[in-house]
Design an enzyme around this catalytic site. Structure first.
Site, PDB file in Angstrom:
ATOM      1  N   ASN A   9       0.991  -1.229  -0.049  1.00 28.18           N
ATOM      2  CA  ASN A   9       0.036  -0.075  -0.139  1.00 28.18           C
ATOM      3  C   ASN A   9       0.922   1.214  -0.102  1.00 28.18           C
ATOM      4  O   ASN A   9       1.590   1.598   1.082  1.00 28.18           O
ATOM      5  CB  ASN A   9      -0.882  -0.156   1.101  1.00 28.18           C
ATOM      6  N   LYS A  11       0.127   4.378  -0.498  1.00 26.39           N
ATOM      7  CA  LYS A  11      -0.402   5.499   0.349  1.00 26.39           C
ATOM      8  C   LYS A  11      -0.171   6.759  -0.679  1.00 26.39           C
ATOM      9  O   LYS A  11      -0.312   6.388  -1.859  1.00 26.39           O
ATOM     10  CB  LYS A  11      -0.024   5.772   1.658  1.00 26.39           C
ATOM     11  N   HIS A  95      -9.530   1.541   4.736  1.00 25.36           N
ATOM     12  CA  HIS A  95      -8.169   1.342   5.410  1.00 25.36           C
ATOM     13  C   HIS A  95      -8.412   2.229   6.686  1.00 25.36           C
ATOM     14  O   HIS A  95      -9.286   3.260   6.502  1.00 25.36           O
ATOM     15  CB  HIS A  95      -7.028   1.627   4.543  1.00 25.36           C
ATOM     16  N   GLU A  97      -6.753   4.528   7.624  1.00 24.68           N
ATOM     17  CA  GLU A  97      -6.504   6.176   7.550  1.00 24.68           C
ATOM     18  C   GLU A  97      -7.893   6.752   6.926  1.00 24.68           C
ATOM     19  O   GLU A  97      -8.149   7.800   7.039  1.00 24.68           O
ATOM     20  CB  GLU A  97      -5.349   6.317   6.602  1.00 24.68           C
ATOM     21  N   GLU A 167      -5.381  -5.160  10.455  1.00 28.92           N
ATOM     22  CA  GLU A 167      -4.478  -3.995  10.801  1.00 28.92           C
ATOM     23  C   GLU A 167      -4.832  -3.215  12.049  1.00 28.92           C
ATOM     24  O   GLU A 167      -5.354  -2.493  11.980  1.00 28.92           O
ATOM     25  CB  GLU A 167      -4.427  -2.778   9.406  1.00 28.92           C
ATOM     26  N   GLY A 173       2.500   2.056  10.731  1.00 29.27           N
ATOM     27  CA  GLY A 173       3.382   3.028  10.576  1.00 29.27           C
ATOM     28  C   GLY A 173       4.047   3.557  11.867  1.00 29.27           C
ATOM     29  O   GLY A 173       4.623   4.504  11.751  1.00 29.27           O
ATOM     30  N   SER A 212       3.384  -2.453  10.272  1.00 26.67           N
ATOM     31  CA  SER A 212       4.710  -2.208  10.637  1.00 26.67           C
ATOM     32  C   SER A 212       5.503  -3.882   9.917  1.00 26.67           C
ATOM     33  O   SER A 212       6.128  -4.234  10.703  1.00 26.67           O
ATOM     34  CB  SER A 212       5.208  -2.048  11.927  1.00 26.67           C
TER      35      SER A 212
HETATM   36  C1  PEP Z   1      -0.613   0.006   5.920  1.00 28.70           C
HETATM   37  O1  PEP Z   1      -0.329   0.892   5.162  1.00 28.70           O
HETATM   38  O2  PEP Z   1      -1.616  -0.806   5.760  1.00 28.70           O
HETATM   39  C2  PEP Z   1       0.362  -0.274   6.781  1.00 28.70           C
HETATM   40  C3  PEP Z   1       0.296  -1.451   7.414  1.00 28.70           C
HETATM   41  O3  PEP Z   1       1.569   0.421   7.001  1.00 28.70           O
HETATM   42  P1  PEP Z   1       2.865   0.190   7.762  1.00 28.70           P
HETATM   43  O4  PEP Z   1       3.549  -1.372   7.152  1.00 28.70           O
HETATM   44  O5  PEP Z   1       3.788   1.128   7.266  1.00 28.70           O
HETATM   45  O6  PEP Z   1       2.663  -0.129   9.128  1.00 28.70           O
END
Ligand code: PEP
Length: 250
Positions: A9, A11, A95, A97, A167, A173, A212
């Site tokens: 992803n 973003k 997601h 976000e 998630e 992040g 992460s």
């Molecule tokens: C994500 O963007 O869904 C995500 C899990 O980001 P990260 O791997 O940076 O934590």
């Protein structure tokens, strides 16, 4: 039986030339990978160019969102058939976000899933609890509601196509990963809830972990019975680290 899926992803990162350059590099690095499905989800602007660059390779392209109406006066929105038209086979829906900053709810997640399926796209539906919810011991309640309300009212055929991504919001992040046991516990719970909703389809449903994921923790996560891949932000932005994820840290 469930083919692992490693999804990046991106973003709001990368211009079109940057995106194309990375897929070019990744293509040669993972050309021999057959047992893992590889997906990149760039910003809307790079979809068409990346789909062209990935043609004939083992890399698929997906969008990060879509709008549920098929067309009309919805300034700034992108319809599902526009996403397929750009060369996508997948789309990320709900997601955290989007839930946090753009008012996404289980109800709008459900509308987007249906629009995606109608257009022939595979939705990757994101669920996850916040730190406050985990510390208040309501993780399972929160996840169950997101799955039941977000992924409701599908036909048997549709329910078998869905990919779910667990998630935990506190792990995205932040550099904090759920331990493999913490993740497995929630993945098994999601599969149980999904099987109560859609029966045996749940056995074939891929449940990705996101939060992460890095080259040095991917192998331990992927050993878990109900973890069928990753949805990865930061570590998917460089070809060398995404290659390691696709190869489970090898
Ligand atoms: C994500 O963007 O869904 C995500 C899990 O980001 P990260 O791997 O940076 O934590």
């Amino acid at each position: 039986m469930r083919k692992p899926l490693m999804a990046g992803n991106w973003k709001m990162h990368k211009t079109i030339p940057e995106a194309v350059a990375m897929v070019k590099e990744l293509k040669s690095k993972i050309a021999d990978v057959k047992d893992v499905e590889v997906l990149i989800c760039p910003a809307f602007t790079a979809l068409y160019s990346l789909a062209n660059e990935a043609k004939g390779s083992n890399i698929k392209i997906g969008a990060q969102n879509l709008f549920w109406e098929p067309k009309g006066a919805f300034t700034g929105e992108i319809a599902a058939n526009m996403v397929t038209d750009a060369g996508c086979s997948y789309v990320i829906i709900g997601h955290s976000e989007r839930r946090q900053y753009f008012g996404e709810t289980d109800e709008t997640v459900n509308k987007r899933i249906k629009a995606a399926l109608n257009a022939g796209l595979i939705p990757i539906v994101c669920v996850g609890e916040t730190l406050n919810e985990r510390e208040s011991n309501v993780t399972f309640k929160v996840i169950e509601k997101q799955v039941r309300d977000g992924i409701k009212e599908l036909t048997a055929e549709e329910s078998a196509k869905i990919v779910i991504a667990y998630e935990p919001v506190w792990a995205i992040g932040t550099g904090k990963t759920a331990t493999p046991d913490q993740a497995q516990e929630v993945h098994a719970f999601i599969r149980k809830v999904y099987s109560e909703m859609y029966g045996s389809a749940a056995e074939g449903t891929r449940i990705l972990y996101g939060g992460s994921v890095k080259p040095d923790n991917v192998a331990e996560l992927m050993k878990k019975e109900d973890i069928d891949g990753g949805l990865v932000g930061g570590a998917s932005l460089e070809a060398a680290s995404f290659e390691k994820l696709v190869k489970f840290g090898k």
